[in-house]
Design a protein around this motif. Sequence first.
Motif: not given
Length: 152
Positions: A16-20
């Motif tokens: 899904l993605g990284k933090s932020g």
Amino acid sequence: MAKRVQLVLTQDIIKLGKSGDLVEVAPGYARNYLIPRSLATRATPGILKQVERRRELERQRQLEFKQQAQEQKAALEKVESFKIAKQAGEGEAIFGTVTSQDVADVIQQTTGLEVDRRGITIPDIGQLGTYEAEIKLYADVTATVNIQVVAS
């Protein structure tokens, strides 16, 4: 069909993605999984500004790393060659081999620069002579240095 919901991730989530990161997900996934587990928050104008500010700071930090790597490259390439002493036998064959750790150590001793041994690519060295080694300092900054293997 329901429209997608914009969220800002508060933790890294695989696939899904990284933090932020700003992501768009299905409303049910956001409502039932991400928000209750505090993995993401709704994207408001204030949070989007914070995300943009963090991205800019990260970009500047990466730019500094790249600049430091280019300075290291210039310092490494200024040295004509690094000498590594190995025990040699008949026909200029050396006992053992020259490892990336040997190269990192000689660079440390000569220039005082610390180079990660995992970023050093050397050819198979089995004899005395001069060889070229590539040192990856940053994603797109690579220095080429000469390694001179001499008899001890």
